[in-house]
Design an enzyme around this catalytic site. Structure first.
Site, PDB file in Angstrom:
ATOM      1  N   ASP A   1     -42.673  -1.739  64.881  1.00 10.78           N
ATOM      2  CA  ASP A   1     -41.678  -2.807  64.748  1.00 10.78           C
ATOM      3  C   ASP A   1     -40.963  -3.122  66.055  1.00 10.78           C
ATOM      4  OD1 ASP A   1     -42.313  -2.819  62.027  1.00 10.78           O
ATOM      5  OD2 ASP A   1     -40.802  -1.292  61.593  1.00 10.78           O
TER       6      ASP A   1
ATOM      7  N   LYS B   1     -44.235  -6.592  68.389  1.00  7.03           N
ATOM      8  CA  LYS B   1     -45.622  -6.855  68.808  1.00  7.03           C
ATOM      9  C   LYS B   1     -46.067  -8.254  68.386  1.00  7.03           C
ATOM     10  CE  LYS B   1     -46.912  -3.203  66.527  1.00  7.03           C
ATOM     11  NZ  LYS B   1     -45.607  -2.629  66.205  1.00  7.03           N
TER      12      LYS B   1
ATOM     13  N   LYS C   1     -44.243 -11.007  68.127  1.00  7.17           N
ATOM     14  CA  LYS C   1     -43.716 -12.004  69.067  1.00  7.17           C
ATOM     15  C   LYS C   1     -44.474 -11.943  70.398  1.00  7.17           C
ATOM     16  CE  LYS C   1     -39.834 -13.178  71.917  1.00  7.17           C
ATOM     17  NZ  LYS C   1     -38.513 -12.837  72.429  1.00  7.17           N
TER      18      LYS C   1
ATOM     19  N   GLY D   1     -46.264  -5.279  59.661  1.00 11.87           N
ATOM     20  CA  GLY D   1     -45.494  -6.488  59.388  1.00 11.87           C
ATOM     21  C   GLY D   1     -45.098  -7.049  60.738  1.00 11.87           C
ATOM     22  N   HIS D   2     -45.772  -8.112  61.166  1.00  4.21           N
ATOM     23  CA  HIS D   2     -45.519  -8.677  62.490  1.00  4.21           C
ATOM     24  C   HIS D   2     -44.839 -10.033  62.341  1.00  4.21           C
ATOM     25  CE1 HIS D   2     -48.816  -6.117  64.664  1.00  4.21           C
ATOM     26  NE2 HIS D   2     -47.986  -5.396  63.938  1.00  4.21           N
TER      27      HIS D   2
ATOM     28  N   ARG E   1     -67.302   9.291  54.980  1.00  7.49           N
ATOM     29  CA  ARG E   1     -68.536   8.482  54.849  1.00  7.49           C
ATOM     30  C   ARG E   1     -68.805   8.061  53.399  1.00  7.49           C
ATOM     31  NH1 ARG E   1     -71.163  12.996  58.337  1.00  7.49           N
ATOM     32  NH2 ARG E   1     -69.498  14.008  57.165  1.00  7.49           N
TER      33      ARG E   1
ATOM     34  N   GLN F   1     -48.850  -0.810  64.083  1.00  9.30           N
ATOM     35  CA  GLN F   1     -48.191   0.487  64.208  1.00  9.30           C
ATOM     36  C   GLN F   1     -47.880   0.791  65.688  1.00  9.30           C
ATOM     37  OE1 GLN F   1     -51.239   0.405  62.015  1.00  9.30           O
ATOM     38  NE2 GLN F   1     -49.632  -0.571  60.828  1.00  9.30           N
TER      39      GLN F   1
ATOM     40  N   LEU G   1     -33.112  -6.820  73.858  1.00 14.96           N
ATOM     41  CA  LEU G   1     -32.020  -6.449  74.764  1.00 14.96           C
ATOM     42  C   LEU G   1     -30.720  -7.122  74.305  1.00 14.96           C
ATOM     43  CD1 LEU G   1     -31.395  -4.852  77.404  1.00 14.96           C
ATOM     44  CD2 LEU G   1     -31.607  -7.029  78.613  1.00 14.96           C
TER      45      LEU G   1
HETATM   46  P1  GDP Z   1     -43.751  -5.761  65.059  1.00 13.02           P
HETATM   47  O1  GDP Z   1     -44.163  -5.033  63.836  1.00 13.02           O
HETATM   48  O2  GDP Z   1     -43.867  -4.924  66.293  1.00 13.02           O
HETATM   49  O3  GDP Z   1     -44.432  -7.090  65.229  1.00 13.02           O
HETATM   50  O4  GDP Z   1     -42.190  -6.065  64.887  1.00 13.02           O
HETATM   51  P2  GDP Z   1     -41.458  -6.619  63.560  1.00 13.02           P
HETATM   52  O5  GDP Z   1     -41.772  -8.052  63.388  1.00 13.02           O
HETATM   53  O6  GDP Z   1     -41.715  -5.701  62.428  1.00 13.02           O
HETATM   54  O7  GDP Z   1     -39.937  -6.387  63.950  1.00 13.02           O
HETATM   55  C1  GDP Z   1     -39.383  -6.953  65.104  1.00 13.02           C
HETATM   56  C2  GDP Z   1     -38.181  -7.827  64.697  1.00 13.02           C
HETATM   57  O8  GDP Z   1     -37.434  -8.149  65.844  1.00 13.02           O
HETATM   58  C3  GDP Z   1     -38.590  -9.162  64.102  1.00 13.02           C
HETATM   59  O9  GDP Z   1     -37.623  -9.542  63.163  1.00 13.02           O
HETATM   60  C4  GDP Z   1     -38.577 -10.094  65.305  1.00 13.02           C
HETATM   61  O10 GDP Z   1     -38.363 -11.460  64.941  1.00 13.02           O
HETATM   62  C5  GDP Z   1     -37.421  -9.550  66.070  1.00 13.02           C
HETATM   63  N1  GDP Z   1     -37.469  -9.697  67.518  1.00 13.02           N
HETATM   64  C6  GDP Z   1     -38.549  -9.572  68.352  1.00 13.02           C
HETATM   65  N2  GDP Z   1     -38.144  -9.657  69.640  1.00 13.02           N
HETATM   66  C7  GDP Z   1     -36.800  -9.843  69.615  1.00 13.02           C
HETATM   67  C8  GDP Z   1     -35.803  -9.954  70.637  1.00 13.02           C
HETATM   68  O11 GDP Z   1     -36.068  -9.898  71.835  1.00 13.02           O
HETATM   69  N3  GDP Z   1     -34.497 -10.100  70.206  1.00 13.02           N
HETATM   70  C9  GDP Z   1     -34.159 -10.148  68.886  1.00 13.02           C
HETATM   71  N4  GDP Z   1     -32.874 -10.281  68.564  1.00 13.02           N
HETATM   72  N5  GDP Z   1     -35.081 -10.032  67.911  1.00 13.02           N
HETATM   73  C10 GDP Z   1     -36.370  -9.872  68.285  1.00 13.02           C
HETATM   74  P1  IMO Z   2     -45.975  -2.489  62.491  1.00 12.74           P
HETATM   75  O1  IMO Z   2     -47.362  -2.928  62.908  1.00 12.74           O
HETATM   76  C1  IMO Z   2     -43.378   0.808  61.330  1.00 12.74           C
HETATM   77  C2  IMO Z   2     -45.214   4.059  59.021  1.00 12.74           C
HETATM   78  C3  IMO Z   2     -44.802   4.230  57.569  1.00 12.74           C
HETATM   79  C4  IMO Z   2     -44.982   5.726  57.403  1.00 12.74           C
HETATM   80  C5  IMO Z   2     -46.224   6.005  58.245  1.00 12.74           C
HETATM   81  C6  IMO Z   2     -47.510   6.082  57.435  1.00 12.74           C
HETATM   82  O2  IMO Z   2     -45.213  -3.524  61.754  1.00 12.74           O
HETATM   83  O3  IMO Z   2     -45.238  -1.901  63.656  1.00 12.74           O
HETATM   84  P2  IMO Z   2     -49.044   4.271  56.232  1.00 12.74           P
HETATM   85  O4  IMO Z   2     -48.751   3.318  55.124  1.00 12.74           O
HETATM   86  O5  IMO Z   2     -49.543   3.633  57.479  1.00 12.74           O
HETATM   87  O6  IMO Z   2     -49.928   5.416  55.820  1.00 12.74           O
HETATM   88  O7  IMO Z   2     -47.617   4.953  56.564  1.00 12.74           O
HETATM   89  O8  IMO Z   2     -46.300   4.961  59.189  1.00 12.74           O
HETATM   90  N1  IMO Z   2     -45.712   2.695  59.369  1.00 12.74           N
HETATM   91  C7  IMO Z   2     -45.015   1.821  60.088  1.00 12.74           C
HETATM   92  N2  IMO Z   2     -43.766   1.880  60.606  1.00 12.74           N
HETATM   93  N3  IMO Z   2     -44.150  -0.271  61.577  1.00 12.74           N
HETATM   94  C8  IMO Z   2     -45.416  -0.334  61.087  1.00 12.74           C
HETATM   95  O9  IMO Z   2     -46.264  -1.335  61.397  1.00 12.74           O
HETATM   96  C9  IMO Z   2     -45.888   0.720  60.267  1.00 12.74           C
HETATM   97  N4  IMO Z   2     -47.042   0.953  59.623  1.00 12.74           N
HETATM   98  C10 IMO Z   2     -46.933   2.176  59.070  1.00 12.74           C
HETATM   99  O10 IMO Z   2     -43.460   3.818  57.386  1.00 12.74           O
HETATM  100  O11 IMO Z   2     -43.909   6.406  58.019  1.00 12.74           O
HETATM  101 MG    MG Z   3     -43.444  -4.523  61.948  1.00 14.19          MG
END
Ligand code: GDP
Ligand code: IMO
Ligand code: MG
Length: 428
Positions: free
Chosen positions: A13, A16, A18, A40-41, A142, A222, A330
């Site tokens: 999270d 990635k 963005k 969840g991106h 497998r 992840q 930031l």
């Molecule tokens: P990912 O899984 O790595 O793609 O990240 P997520 O989407 O799960 O979580 C990142 C959150 O931070 C999302 O709600 C983005 O819209 C938000 N986000 C990304 N970059 C920035 C930033 O530079 N500033 C702020 N305030 N939010 C950001």
């Molecule tokens: P993105 O791509 C944050 C965490 C779960 C759990 C562990 C194992 O959005 O960054 P799983 O269902 O993969 O077997 O769960 O990994 N986890 C994540 N945490 N961001 C994710 O994806 C994650 N995908 C899995 O919360 O601790």
């Molecule tokens: Mg995410």
């Protein structure tokens, strides 16, 4: 021409989605290489928020070919639900391709995920419950089902029967209903014809594109600390979100990769169980969670929050061979008098600047903090490094030094445009 890997440098999270969207606009192919709909991106374009789970973020950019690589595990129902949702929102999804070698997540593996978690009791991992772990386990055993198996109904039925038999024993032992292999096979076969035109050899597509001089971005789900080999095992996911995973998950050799971009938050978050040395299990952490909107995109769970941990980001630099860091959020750190940064750990009284050899040691790690002076200004409108307050510039410079990697870009808001590019990533 460049091949760029974009991956998570912390516990997920980091932003990635963005970063992939932003870099991906200048690329021809965006290939998702690991994980599944546990990801969840988020991408925000002109105030519209898109949450992608299984589809590569490149799907949102015109002219980009999005590909689901062989390293991904695919929940077919989720795939079509997400495609329908995106299409209804006006996104052209017709270019999507899927590796014929990608494994699919049969419904029994979602039940297995839940049964495994229940059996772990208080040692549960806190998985996303999407069937990710059991599907990768089947792959290693497998006995997995692959996309290509959907076109051989008889073979598929036999494979489902063999894989399901031992699982049904587990289901009955914990009081769950057993599943019928024929019905599971039918569920999978229902979408086969819709998938047929999307099937591809991802390795051939990627390597041919690179031979033609096109640009390919490999999008990781992840993150490094959730990596099955290099993360905080067993509190990890079941794939390799690190740079090596991009190679095996898309069929490309290491000699073809030009840039490895680690996405890192200006602080740290984690969802699910497992050690987290800089965690703020108090009102400061709660305030950071609210300020940063730290709630999961996939499960809605509150994310655990803490200060920037330079030990793990330095580790991510090493494990992935990072060439660049994309530092996000930031803007969330405005308004602190001082900002602690973890520069090392103290474990049983001894200071270390590296990850310890054992997980038990990591679980006992006490962060050694350095206090950086904070800033009050709202920085969300800054578009050049020089626009940032002097203390924010100093914070970046220190993080860069501690992480042993240049900070290529700085996120100051969720929108596509809210980024300070310090160095061009492509073509420099
Ligand atoms: P990912 O899984 O790595 O793609 O990240 P997520 O989407 O799960 O979580 C990142 C959150 O931070 C999302 O709600 C983005 O819209 C938000 N986000 C990304 N970059 C920035 C930033 O530079 N500033 C702020 N305030 N939010 C950001
Ligand atoms: P993105 O791509 C944050 C965490 C779960 C759990 C562990 C194992 O959005 O960054 P799983 O269902 O993969 O077997 O769960 O990994 N986890 C994540 N945490 N961001 C994710 O994806 C994650 N995908 C899995 O919360 O601790
Ligand atoms: Mg995410």
């Amino acid at each position: 021409m460049p091949a760029v890997i974009v991956l998570g440098a912390q516990w997920g999270d980091e932003g990635k989605g963005k970063a992939t969207d932003q870099i991906g606009q200048q690329t021809d192919l965006v290939v998702k290489f690991n994980g599944g709909n546990n990801a969840g991106h988020t991408v925000v374009i002109d105030g519209e928020t898109y949450a992608l789970h299984l589809l590569p973020a490149g799907i949102l950019s015109e002219g980009v070919t999005p590909i689901i690589g062989n390293g991904v595990v695919v929940d077919i129902d989720v795939l079509f639900a997400e495609l329908e949702d995106m299409t209804a929102r006006g996104v052209d999804c017709s270019r999507l391709m899927i590796s014929s070698n990608a494994h699919v997540i049969p419904s029994y593996n979602k039940l297995m995920d839940a049964a495994n978690e229940k059996a772990r009791g208080k040692n549960q991992i806190g998985t996303t419950g999407r069937g990710i772990g059991p599907t990768y386990a089947d792959k290693m055993n497998r006995i997995g089902i692959r996309v290509q198996d959907l076109f051989d109904p008889e073979g598929l039925r036999a494979k489902v029967e063999a894989a399901l038999a031992p699982k049904n024993k587990v289901f009955s032992s914990v009081g769950l209903d057993v599943l019928d292999a024929g019905a599971v096979a039918d569920e999978l076969l229902a979408h086969a014809e819709r998938i047929r035109p999307m099937m591809c050899d991802v390795s051939l597509e990627v390597n041919t594109a690179l031979d033609r001089g096109q640009t390919v971005l490999f999008e990781g789900g992840q993150a490094t600390m959730l990596d099955i080999d290099h993360g905080t095992y067993p509190f990890v996911t079941s794939s390799n979100p690190t740079a090596g995973g991009a190679l095996t998950g898309a069929g490309v050799g290491p000699t073809r990769i030009d840039r490895v971009v680690g996405v890192a938050k200006a602080y740290t978050t984690r969802v699910g169980e497992g050690p987290f040395p800089t965690e703020l299990d108090d009102e400061v952490g709660e305030a950071l969670r609210i300020k940063g909107g730290e709630f999961g995109v996939t499960t809605g769970r509150p994310r655990r929050t803490g200060w920037f941990d330079a030990v793990i980001v330095r580790y991510a630099t090493r494990v992935n061979g990072l060439t660049d860091i994309c530092l996000t959020k930031l803007d969330v750190l405005s308004g602190y008098e001082t900002i602690p940064v973890c520069v090392a750990y103290e474990i049983d009284g001894a200071r270390t600047e590296e990850m310890p050899l054992d997980q038990a040691g990591f679980a006992r790690a006490v962060p050694v903090y350095e206090e950086m002076p904070g800033w009050d200004e709202d920085i969300s409108g800054c578009r050049a490094f020089e626009d940032l307050p002097a203390n924010a510039q100093a914070y970046i410079a220190r993080l860069e030094e501690l992480s042993r990697c240049r900070i290529q870009s700085i996120g100051v808001g969720p929108g596509r445009e809210a980024t300070i590019i310090r160095y061009p990533l492509l073509g420099d």
